[in-house]
Scaffold this motif. Structure first.
Motif, mmCIF file in Angstrom:
data_model
loop_
_atom_site.group_PDB
_atom_site.id
_atom_site.type_symbol
_atom_site.label_atom_id
_atom_site.label_comp_id
_atom_site.label_asym_id
_atom_site.label_seq_id
_atom_site.Cartn_x
_atom_site.Cartn_y
_atom_site.Cartn_z
ATOM 1 N N GLN A 30 -6.132 16.207 -1.888
ATOM 2 C CA GLN A 30 -6.721 14.888 -1.853
ATOM 3 C C GLN A 30 -6.884 14.447 -0.403
ATOM 4 O OE1 GLN A 30 -7.666 13.465 -4.716
ATOM 5 N NE2 GLN A 30 -8.590 11.692 -3.686
ATOM 6 N N ARG A 31 -8.083 13.961 -0.091
ATOM 7 C CA ARG A 31 -8.377 13.577 1.295
ATOM 8 C C ARG A 31 -7.588 12.344 1.720
ATOM 9 N NH1 ARG A 31 -14.454 12.033 3.559
ATOM 10 N NH2 ARG A 31 -13.846 11.660 5.747
ATOM 11 N N TYR A 32 -7.442 11.389 0.844
ATOM 12 C CA TYR A 32 -6.753 10.139 1.170
ATOM 13 C C TYR A 32 -5.465 10.026 0.352
ATOM 14 C CZ TYR A 32 -11.459 9.059 2.887
ATOM 15 O OH TYR A 32 -12.669 9.103 3.529
ATOM 16 N N PHE A 33 -4.608 9.147 0.790
ATOM 17 C CA PHE A 33 -3.398 8.820 0.031
ATOM 18 C C PHE A 33 -3.410 7.327 -0.299
ATOM 19 C CE2 PHE A 33 -2.307 8.140 4.449
ATOM 20 C CZ PHE A 33 -1.557 6.984 4.437
ATOM 21 N N THR A 34 -2.609 6.966 -1.234
ATOM 22 C CA THR A 34 -2.592 5.573 -1.716
ATOM 23 C C THR A 34 -2.024 4.656 -0.638
ATOM 24 O OG1 THR A 34 -2.242 6.396 -3.964
ATOM 25 C CG2 THR A 34 -1.783 4.055 -3.558
ATOM 26 N N PRO A 35 -2.719 3.567 -0.302
ATOM 27 C CA PRO A 35 -2.222 2.666 0.745
ATOM 28 C C PRO A 35 -0.973 1.913 0.311
ATOM 29 C CG PRO A 35 -4.187 1.763 -0.285
ATOM 30 C CD PRO A 35 -4.028 3.143 -0.835
ATOM 31 N N GLU A 36 -0.148 1.574 1.280
ATOM 32 C CA GLU A 36 1.081 0.816 1.037
ATOM 33 C C GLU A 36 0.855 -0.628 1.492
ATOM 34 O OE1 GLU A 36 4.583 4.144 1.610
ATOM 35 O OE2 GLU A 36 3.722 3.237 3.420
ATOM 36 N N PHE A 37 0.648 -1.505 0.551
ATOM 37 C CA PHE A 37 0.453 -2.920 0.851
ATOM 38 C C PHE A 37 1.795 -3.645 0.765
ATOM 39 C CE2 PHE A 37 -3.790 -1.774 -0.880
ATOM 40 C CZ PHE A 37 -4.537 -2.047 0.257
ATOM 41 N N VAL A 38 2.165 -4.305 1.841
ATOM 42 C CA VAL A 38 3.404 -5.085 1.901
ATOM 43 C C VAL A 38 3.006 -6.545 2.087
ATOM 44 C CG1 VAL A 38 5.594 -5.455 3.085
ATOM 45 C CG2 VAL A 38 4.635 -3.133 2.901
ATOM 46 N N PRO A 39 3.339 -7.420 1.148
ATOM 47 C CA PRO A 39 2.893 -8.821 1.244
ATOM 48 C C PRO A 39 3.364 -9.531 2.510
ATOM 49 C CG PRO A 39 3.676 -8.344 -0.967
ATOM 50 C CD PRO A 39 4.033 -7.157 -0.121
ATOM 51 N N ARG A 40 4.513 -9.184 3.023
ATOM 52 C CA ARG A 40 5.031 -9.887 4.200
ATOM 53 C C ARG A 40 4.357 -9.453 5.495
ATOM 54 N NH1 ARG A 40 11.098 -7.774 5.239
ATOM 55 N NH2 ARG A 40 10.662 -8.762 7.245
ATOM 56 N N LEU A 41 3.649 -8.334 5.467
ATOM 57 C CA LEU A 41 2.928 -7.863 6.664
ATOM 58 C C LEU A 41 1.481 -8.343 6.577
ATOM 59 C CD1 LEU A 41 4.287 -4.195 6.934
ATOM 60 C CD2 LEU A 41 5.055 -6.240 8.159
ATOM 61 N N LYS A 42 1.109 -9.269 7.465
ATOM 62 C CA LYS A 42 -0.218 -9.888 7.439
ATOM 63 C C LYS A 42 -0.877 -9.801 8.813
ATOM 64 C CE LYS A 42 1.034 -13.096 3.743
ATOM 65 N NZ LYS A 42 1.065 -14.502 3.287
ATOM 66 N N HIS A 43 -2.171 -10.098 8.824
ATOM 67 C CA HIS A 43 -2.965 -10.034 10.062
ATOM 68 C C HIS A 43 -2.979 -11.427 10.705
ATOM 69 C CE1 HIS A 43 -4.417 -6.763 7.454
ATOM 70 N NE2 HIS A 43 -4.690 -6.102 8.581
ATOM 71 N N LYS A 44 -1.810 -11.862 11.164
ATOM 72 C CA LYS A 44 -1.718 -13.189 11.775
ATOM 73 C C LYS A 44 -1.865 -13.147 13.284
ATOM 74 C CE LYS A 44 1.169 -15.498 8.318
ATOM 75 N NZ LYS A 44 2.439 -16.231 8.085
ATOM 76 N N GLN A 45 -1.281 -12.148 13.925
ATOM 77 C CA GLN A 45 -1.261 -12.108 15.385
ATOM 78 C C GLN A 45 -2.218 -11.051 15.918
ATOM 79 O OE1 GLN A 45 2.789 -11.381 16.420
ATOM 80 N NE2 GLN A 45 3.521 -13.401 15.755
ATOM 81 N N ARG A 46 -2.652 -11.298 17.118
ATOM 82 C CA ARG A 46 -3.481 -10.313 17.802
ATOM 83 C C ARG A 46 -2.642 -9.080 18.121
ATOM 84 N NH1 ARG A 46 -5.654 -10.389 23.911
ATOM 85 N NH2 ARG A 46 -3.468 -10.958 24.158
ATOM 86 N N GLY A 47 -3.199 -7.905 17.918
ATOM 87 C CA GLY A 47 -2.484 -6.669 18.151
ATOM 88 C C GLY A 47 -1.880 -6.077 16.901
ATOM 89 N N THR A 48 -2.250 -6.597 15.724
ATOM 90 C CA THR A 48 -1.775 -6.017 14.474
ATOM 91 C C THR A 48 -2.489 -4.691 14.228
ATOM 92 O OG1 THR A 48 -1.398 -8.228 13.575
ATOM 93 C CG2 THR A 48 -1.508 -6.409 12.015
ATOM 94 N N VAL A 49 -1.712 -3.660 13.850
ATOM 95 C CA VAL A 49 -2.258 -2.320 13.628
ATOM 96 C C VAL A 49 -2.279 -2.055 12.133
ATOM 97 C CG1 VAL A 49 -2.060 0.132 14.181
ATOM 98 C CG2 VAL A 49 -1.310 -1.581 15.845
ATOM 99 N N SER A 50 -3.448 -1.709 11.590
ATOM 100 C CA SER A 50 -3.601 -1.492 10.151
ATOM 101 C C SER A 50 -4.379 -0.211 9.892
ATOM 102 C CB SER A 50 -4.340 -2.665 9.492
ATOM 103 O OG SER A 50 -3.597 -3.852 9.612
ATOM 104 N N MET A 51 -4.053 0.428 8.772
ATOM 105 C CA MET A 51 -4.804 1.583 8.313
ATOM 106 C C MET A 51 -6.058 1.102 7.580
ATOM 107 S SD MET A 51 -4.227 4.836 8.639
ATOM 108 C CE MET A 51 -3.021 5.862 9.484
ATOM 109 N N ALA A 52 -7.205 1.679 7.961
ATOM 110 C CA ALA A 52 -8.445 1.337 7.277
ATOM 111 C C ALA A 52 -8.462 2.014 5.908
ATOM 112 C CB ALA A 52 -9.644 1.785 8.102
ATOM 113 N N VAL A 53 -8.734 1.234 4.881
ATOM 114 C CA VAL A 53 -8.753 1.735 3.515
ATOM 115 C C VAL A 53 -10.196 2.062 3.148
ATOM 116 C CG1 VAL A 53 -8.230 1.234 1.101
ATOM 117 C CG2 VAL A 53 -6.727 0.382 2.920
ATOM 118 N N ALA A 54 -10.430 3.333 2.824
ATOM 119 C CA ALA A 54 -11.767 3.765 2.432
ATOM 120 C C ALA A 54 -12.016 3.395 0.985
ATOM 121 C CB ALA A 54 -11.910 5.280 2.627
ATOM 122 N N PRO A 55 -13.207 2.902 0.651
ATOM 123 C CA PRO A 55 -13.487 2.545 -0.743
ATOM 124 C C PRO A 55 -13.678 3.792 -1.606
ATOM 125 C CG PRO A 55 -15.456 2.269 0.599
ATOM 126 C CD PRO A 55 -14.336 2.614 1.544
ATOM 127 N N ALA A 56 -13.471 3.632 -2.888
ATOM 128 C CA ALA A 56 -13.632 4.740 -3.832
ATOM 129 C C ALA A 56 -15.111 4.974 -4.083
ATOM 130 C CB ALA A 56 -12.908 4.437 -5.135
#
Length: 437
Positions: free
Chosen positions: A79-105
């Motif tokens: 499988q090319r991709y793996f299932t993303p891990e979404f954590v509710p407490r980790l949000k895009h509030k501050q500048r410099g947040t690093v996130s994995m881009a989720v490819a659509p199905a």
């Protein structure tokens, strides 16, 4: 657990959330360990929004997870991709947040998920990205690098006009074990994985050279343009032709100086292949300059230093190296006294060289014209007039022939009278006298 990114704009240190997102951090660290991100370009930069990287093709459609990479190296499919891990407490509030881009199905076969692409936010409070892309780290050092990345010039697709690349990745701490089958390369790559035609990362388009160097570059470009123009009009065989180094140009000669005199004077420096005083094509008078070709360049250099300003036939001559490339037909001019020198000293294709060919004005033009068709304007005028006069004169020739026949043959009446006279016998003179009596 931190990772150091050395980019073309500066360094960036990222702290990873290994406890909250273990699978995502494992994938990210192992990709860094196999130099997967080295020389990757930031292909999507939006001001005050995000900067995306992690695609080796720099198109936004490439990249894969570490497990897919290992399987492809073994020749297996995974499988090319793996299932993303979404954590509710980790949000895009501050500048410099690093996130994995989720490819659509894409359909039922190609499931979406996380691969290798990730982005760094360049603004605060980008909350509409929450639960859409998986946050797994934060930038702790290198915010000035993020400011530079936020100010880069981009095209309409968001790609920086000047490449911004990750030069090297240094793992400061890795708490995870290597997955089975992981192969670490011996050295990092030295060539970018994408075929970029943009301004290179180490190139400065606004760099200014010193005035002397810039002037020299302008002169070289002007000389190349002039040479190309001369090649187009046919004065040069090719633009990068260079003058010969074994030919001397001698001027300020006395008009009475002959070729034999110069050859005798300069022959003490070495073997002379040709020595010719250039003369007028019509009168044959000397133009008071000559070209002397030596067999060796060293002999020409010695003659240049020794014969400068020497008195020859009551004239102070001037000697210099020839800058002319006109000798392409084995002669310097149409010398009416000496005539052309067929063949020259070389047996090459053109100008005594095997790698040259004569410049042709028209396609299929040959040096020797045969009996075939030729250009219309090459036909001389006198031949055309002669053909016209011949084409218009057959009636006149017939009339002149008839007149000549009439002048040679008598009139039909005169011919009948002559025939009668020839048939009647001639009477003697005595009979005429008796008849009168």
């Amino acid at each position: 657990m931190s990772v150091l990114f050395e980019t073309s704009l500066g360094d960036i240190v990222i702290d990873l959330e290994t406890e909250l997102c273990p699978k995502t951090c494992l994938n990210f660290l192992k990709l860094c360990k196999v130099y997967y991100y080295n020389l990757n370009a930031f292909f999507n930069v939006s001001k005050d929004f995000l900067a995306q990287v992690g695609d080796p093709t720099a198109t936004g459609t490439g990249g894969e997870s570490i497990w897919s990479l290992i399987a492809s190296q073994k020749g297996e499919t995974a499988q090319r991709y793996f299932t993303p891990e979404f954590v509710p407490r980790l949000k895009h509030k501050q500048r410099g947040t690093v996130s994995m881009a989720v490819a659509p199905a894409v359909g039922e076969e190609h499931k979406g998920g996380c691969g290798s692409q990730f982005f760094i936010t360049l603004g605060d409070n980008i909350e509409y990205l929450d639960m859409k892309h998986a946050v797994f780290g934060h930038v702790v050092e290198g915010f000035e690098t993020l400011d530079k990345l936020n100010d880069v010039f981009v095209d309409q697709d968001g790609r920086p006009l000047k490449d911004v690349r990750i030069r090297h990745v240094e793992i400061l701490e890795d708490p995870f074990e290597d997955p089975p089958g992981l192969v670490i390369p011996e050295s990092p790559p030295v060539k970018p994985p994408d075929n970029s035609t943009r301004i290179a990362e180490d190139e400065d388009p606004l760099e200014t050279l010193p005035e002397e160097e810039a002037e020299e570059i302008r002169r070289k470009k002007a000389a190349q343009a002039s040479a190309l123009t001369l090649e187009m009009v046919g004065d040069l065989p090719f633009a990068n032709v260079r003058p010969p180094e074994n030919v001397l140009f001698v001027c300020k000669l006395n008009p009475v100086t002959r070729d034999e005199d110069l050859e005798l004077i300069f022959s003490r420096f070495g073997t002379i292949i040709s020595c010719q005083v250039i003369r007028d094509k019509k009168t044959g008078d000397s133009l008071q300059y000559a070209f002397i070709e030596f067999d060796k360049r060293e002999d020409a250099e010695q003659a240049y230093f020794k014969m400068q300003n020497v008195l020859v036939d009551d004239r102070r001559i001037w000697v210099d190296f020839s800058q002319s490339v006109a000798r392409l037909n084995n002669q310097w001019s149409n010398n009416v006294k000496m005539g052309p020198r067929p063949g020259g000293r070389g047996k090459g294709g053109f100008a005594g060289r095997d790698d040259l060919e004569a410049t042709r004005r028209y396609r299929g033009q040959s040096e020797e014209r045969g009996n075939g068709y030729d250009m219309v304007f090459d036909v001389p005028d006198h031949g055309r007039r002669r053909r016209r006069s011949r084409s218009r004169s057959p009636r006149r020739r017939d009339r002149s022939k008839e007149r000549s026949r009439r002048s040679q043959s008598p009139h039909p009446r005169h011919r009948d009278q002559e025939r009668r006279r020839s048939r009647s016998p001639v009477r003697p003179s005595g009979d005429r006298h008796n008849r009168r009596r």
